[in-house]
Design a protein around this motif. Structure first.
Motif, PDB file in Angstrom:
ATOM      1  N   TRP A   3     -13.650   2.319   2.677  1.00  0.00           N
ATOM      2  CA  TRP A   3     -12.457   1.856   3.313  1.00  0.00           C
ATOM      3  C   TRP A   3     -11.411   2.966   2.705  1.00  0.00           C
ATOM      4  CZ3 TRP A   3      -9.220   0.440  -0.262  1.00  0.00           C
ATOM      5  CH2 TRP A   3      -9.694   0.138  -1.647  1.00  0.00           C
ATOM      6  N   PHE A 110       9.077   3.138   0.269  1.00  0.00           N
ATOM      7  CA  PHE A 110       8.114   2.793  -0.773  1.00  0.00           C
ATOM      8  C   PHE A 110       6.992   3.992  -1.021  1.00  0.00           C
ATOM      9  CE2 PHE A 110       4.648   0.548  -2.749  1.00  0.00           C
ATOM     10  CZ  PHE A 110       5.206   0.484  -3.929  1.00  0.00           C
ATOM     11  N   HIS A 114       4.984   5.092  -4.427  1.00  0.00           N
ATOM     12  CA  HIS A 114       3.619   4.097  -4.525  1.00  0.00           C
ATOM     13  C   HIS A 114       3.068   4.795  -5.852  1.00  0.00           C
ATOM     14  CE1 HIS A 114      -0.220   2.606  -3.503  1.00  0.00           C
ATOM     15  NE2 HIS A 114       0.233   1.557  -4.127  1.00  0.00           N
ATOM     16  N   PRO A 115       2.716   4.197  -6.723  1.00  0.00           N
ATOM     17  CA  PRO A 115       1.700   4.816  -7.826  1.00  0.00           C
ATOM     18  C   PRO A 115       0.569   5.091  -7.568  1.00  0.00           C
ATOM     19  CG  PRO A 115       3.106   2.757  -8.838  1.00  0.00           C
ATOM     20  CD  PRO A 115       3.200   2.681  -7.196  1.00  0.00           C
ATOM     21  N   GLY A 116      -0.013   4.237  -6.547  1.00  0.00           N
ATOM     22  CA  GLY A 116      -1.419   4.811  -6.125  1.00  0.00           C
ATOM     23  C   GLY A 116      -1.458   5.855  -5.128  1.00  0.00           C
ATOM     24  N   VAL A 120      -3.265   6.271   0.463  1.00  0.00           N
ATOM     25  CA  VAL A 120      -3.670   4.853   0.681  1.00  0.00           C
ATOM     26  C   VAL A 120      -2.866   3.996   1.540  1.00  0.00           C
ATOM     27  CG1 VAL A 120      -5.321   4.492  -1.117  1.00  0.00           C
ATOM     28  CG2 VAL A 120      -2.824   4.087  -1.678  1.00  0.00           C
ATOM     29  N   ILE A 121      -1.432   4.095   1.332  1.00  0.00           N
ATOM     30  CA  ILE A 121      -0.425   3.508   2.117  1.00  0.00           C
ATOM     31  C   ILE A 121      -0.657   3.837   3.512  1.00  0.00           C
ATOM     32  CG2 ILE A 121       1.900   2.999   2.481  1.00  0.00           C
ATOM     33  CD1 ILE A 121       0.968   1.689  -0.043  1.00  0.00           C
ATOM     34  N   CYS A 129      -4.449  -5.044   5.201  1.00  0.00           N
ATOM     35  CA  CYS A 129      -5.134  -4.358   4.057  1.00  0.00           C
ATOM     36  C   CYS A 129      -5.072  -5.358   2.819  1.00  0.00           C
ATOM     37  CB  CYS A 129      -4.445  -3.147   3.614  1.00  0.00           C
ATOM     38  SG  CYS A 129      -2.876  -3.254   3.092  1.00  0.00           S
ATOM     39  N   PHE A 133      -5.555  -4.518  -1.010  1.00  0.00           N
ATOM     40  CA  PHE A 133      -4.431  -4.606  -1.974  1.00  0.00           C
ATOM     41  C   PHE A 133      -4.926  -5.428  -3.108  1.00  0.00           C
ATOM     42  CE2 PHE A 133      -0.851  -7.022  -3.622  1.00  0.00           C
ATOM     43  CZ  PHE A 133      -0.070  -5.870  -3.669  1.00  0.00           C
ATOM     44  N   PHE A 136      -6.508  -3.948  -6.095  1.00  0.00           N
ATOM     45  CA  PHE A 136      -5.938  -3.204  -7.425  1.00  0.00           C
ATOM     46  C   PHE A 136      -4.542  -3.650  -7.860  1.00  0.00           C
ATOM     47  CE2 PHE A 136      -8.215  -0.160  -4.554  1.00  0.00           C
ATOM     48  CZ  PHE A 136      -8.755   0.718  -5.596  1.00  0.00           C
ATOM     49  N   HIS A 137      -4.132  -4.948  -7.391  1.00  0.00           N
ATOM     50  CA  HIS A 137      -2.849  -5.517  -7.882  1.00  0.00           C
ATOM     51  C   HIS A 137      -3.069  -6.835  -8.093  1.00  0.00           C
ATOM     52  CE1 HIS A 137      -2.349  -2.209  -4.768  1.00  0.00           C
ATOM     53  NE2 HIS A 137      -1.346  -1.819  -5.226  1.00  0.00           N
ATOM     54  N   GLN A 141       2.402  -7.630  -9.715  1.00  0.00           N
ATOM     55  CA  GLN A 141       3.148  -6.656  -8.912  1.00  0.00           C
ATOM     56  C   GLN A 141       3.546  -7.011  -7.432  1.00  0.00           C
ATOM     57  OE1 GLN A 141      -0.814  -4.777  -9.684  1.00  0.00           O
ATOM     58  NE2 GLN A 141      -0.145  -3.955 -11.630  1.00  0.00           N
ATOM     59  N   TYR A 145       7.133  -5.670  -6.725  1.00  0.00           N
ATOM     60  CA  TYR A 145       7.148  -4.682  -5.870  1.00  0.00           C
ATOM     61  C   TYR A 145       6.898  -5.013  -4.462  1.00  0.00           C
ATOM     62  CZ  TYR A 145       7.134  -2.295 -10.346  1.00  0.00           C
ATOM     63  OH  TYR A 145       7.322  -1.767 -11.669  1.00  0.00           O
TER      64      TYR A 145
HETATM   65  C1  HEM Z   1       3.278  -3.679  -0.254  1.00  0.00           C
HETATM   66  C2  HEM Z   1       2.101  -2.678  -0.814  1.00  0.00           C
HETATM   67  C3  HEM Z   1       2.004  -2.125  -1.993  1.00  0.00           C
HETATM   68  C4  HEM Z   1       2.837  -2.317  -3.294  1.00  0.00           C
HETATM   69  C5  HEM Z   1       4.161  -3.051  -3.329  1.00  0.00           C
HETATM   70  C6  HEM Z   1       2.091  -1.533  -4.244  1.00  0.00           C
HETATM   71  C7  HEM Z   1       2.444  -1.564  -5.332  1.00  0.00           C
HETATM   72  C8  HEM Z   1       1.799  -0.826  -6.594  1.00  0.00           C
HETATM   73  C9  HEM Z   1       2.257  -0.599  -7.752  1.00  0.00           C
HETATM   74  C10 HEM Z   1       3.425  -1.407  -8.497  1.00  0.00           C
HETATM   75  C11 HEM Z   1       1.105   0.010  -8.562  1.00  0.00           C
HETATM   76  C12 HEM Z   1       1.152   0.351 -10.013  1.00  0.00           C
HETATM   77  C13 HEM Z   1       0.146  -0.703 -10.745  1.00  0.00           C
HETATM   78  C14 HEM Z   1       0.206  -0.362 -12.592  1.00  0.00           C
HETATM   79  O1  HEM Z   1       0.941   0.565 -12.808  1.00  0.00           O
HETATM   80  O2  HEM Z   1      -0.092  -1.361 -12.862  1.00  0.00           O
HETATM   81  C15 HEM Z   1       0.237   0.262  -7.848  1.00  0.00           C
HETATM   82  C16 HEM Z   1      -1.138   1.125  -8.054  1.00  0.00           C
HETATM   83  C17 HEM Z   1      -1.948   1.316  -7.037  1.00  0.00           C
HETATM   84  N1  HEM Z   1      -2.075   0.959  -5.703  1.00  0.00           N
HETATM   85 FE1  HEM Z   1      -0.509  -0.188  -4.743  1.00  0.00          FE
HETATM   86  N2  HEM Z   1       0.864  -1.174  -3.680  1.00  0.00           N
HETATM   87  C18 HEM Z   1       0.816  -1.555  -2.418  1.00  0.00           C
HETATM   88  C19 HEM Z   1      -0.301  -1.147  -1.353  1.00  0.00           C
HETATM   89  C20 HEM Z   1      -1.534  -0.677  -1.978  1.00  0.00           C
HETATM   90  C21 HEM Z   1      -2.728  -0.441  -0.911  1.00  0.00           C
HETATM   91  C22 HEM Z   1      -2.891  -0.853   0.589  1.00  0.00           C
HETATM   92  C23 HEM Z   1      -3.590   0.304  -1.671  1.00  0.00           C
HETATM   93  C24 HEM Z   1      -4.773   0.534  -1.103  1.00  0.00           C
HETATM   94  C25 HEM Z   1      -5.773   0.022  -1.613  1.00  0.00           C
HETATM   95  C26 HEM Z   1      -2.934   0.418  -3.027  1.00  0.00           C
HETATM   96  C27 HEM Z   1      -3.810   0.976  -3.957  1.00  0.00           C
HETATM   97  C28 HEM Z   1      -3.249   1.200  -5.037  1.00  0.00           C
HETATM   98  C29 HEM Z   1      -4.107   1.879  -6.055  1.00  0.00           C
HETATM   99  C30 HEM Z   1      -5.340   2.438  -6.094  1.00  0.00           C
HETATM  100  C31 HEM Z   1      -3.360   1.884  -7.251  1.00  0.00           C
HETATM  101  C32 HEM Z   1      -3.328   2.661  -8.742  1.00  0.00           C
HETATM  102  C33 HEM Z   1      -4.161   1.811  -9.453  1.00  0.00           C
HETATM  103  C34 HEM Z   1      -4.470   1.878 -10.783  1.00  0.00           C
HETATM  104  O3  HEM Z   1      -3.919   3.141 -11.173  1.00  0.00           O
HETATM  105  O4  HEM Z   1      -5.264   1.524 -11.737  1.00  0.00           O
HETATM  106  N3  HEM Z   1      -1.732  -0.203  -3.028  1.00  0.00           N
HETATM  107  N4  HEM Z   1       0.591  -0.123  -6.497  1.00  0.00           N
END
Ligand code: HEM
Length: 177
Positions: A3, A110, A114-116, A120-121, A129, A133, A136-137, A141, A145
């Motif tokens: 996915w 955003f 996005h840190p990820g 992916v967004i 999603c 979501f 990973f969160h 978060q 966020y």
């Molecule tokens: C409203 C949508 C989203 C918001 C507000 C958001 C917010 C965040 C934040 C704040 C982080 C940093 C987390 C940390 O450092 O602890 C993060 C990391 C990440 N996000 Fe998102 N995210 C969103 C959507 C998504 C989606 C749809 C995916 C896909 C699956 C995704 C995948 C990831 C990944 C892979 C990371 C890195 C995790 C890691 O380093 O361990 N995010 N996101």
């Protein structure tokens, strides 16, 4: 994680129509309503209506159930627009909306923060999603966020991937255990 691969085909997110009710597309209530989900805009005028509508961020203190309703056909329109334009240049002005647990998040700005990562967004624009979501969160978060990015609630937008089981094997150890 299949996915996570970017989609290669232009399938539109599945939309379950809530009713057969038809309301003129220009009727704002039908597109973005505080009054429920019993209206469906005429698809022929979606582009026109969409350009004219404003979908502002909602107050983070508002509960999800009080968010204004965005008709799923509008969310699907965002999906279609995005996935029918492959060029970065033509996507620059498009909305980047995600659906998580029937709430619509505007990640247009955003996505670049996005840190990820942005990919992916972008791979879920106009789509659900939720389980991805939550893989990973955590709630924290989402509160910090995600909540400020809410623009409305919707219904019937399907996740195009079946959620794989979180824990494999725990229930299949056999009777000896
Ligand atoms: C409203 C949508 C989203 C918001 C507000 C958001 C917010 C965040 C934040 C704040 C982080 C940093 C987390 C940390 O450092 O602890 C993060 C990391 C990440 N996000 Fe998102 N995210 C969103 C959507 C998504 C989606 C749809 C995916 C896909 C699956 C995704 C995948 C990831 C990944 C892979 C990371 C890195 C995790 C890691 O380093 O361990 N995010 N996101």
């Amino acid at each position: 994680m299949g996915w996570l691969r970017l989609r290669h085909t232009l399938t539109v997110a599945g939309v379950k129509e809530e009713s057969g009710h038809t309301t003129p597309a220009r009727n704002k209530i039908g597109i973005y309503s505080k009054h429920g989900k019993d209206t469906a805009p005429a698809t022929t005028s979606l582009a026109h209506v969409f350009q004219q509508e404003d979908f502002p961020f909602q107050d983070p203190s508002m509960s999800d159930s009080d968010l204004p309703y965005i008709d799923p056909s509008i969310v699907s329109f965002v999906d279609q627009q995005w996935h029918s334009s492959s060029e970065d240049a033509s996507r620059k002005h498009l909305h980047v909306w995600l659906v998580i647990d029937n709430v619509v998040y505007d990640c247009t700005q955003f996505q670049r923060e996005h840190p990820g990562g942005i990919d992916v967004i972008q791979s879920f624009v106009g789509q659900d999603c939720s389980w991805q979501f939550w893989r990973f969160h955590g709630r924290e978060q989402m509160r910090e966020y995600g909540r400020p990015l809410r623009i409305g609630r919707t219904s019937g937008i399907q996740n195009r991937f079946k959620e794989p089981p979180r824990y494999v094997g725990l229930s299949t150890l056999g009777e000896d255990w």
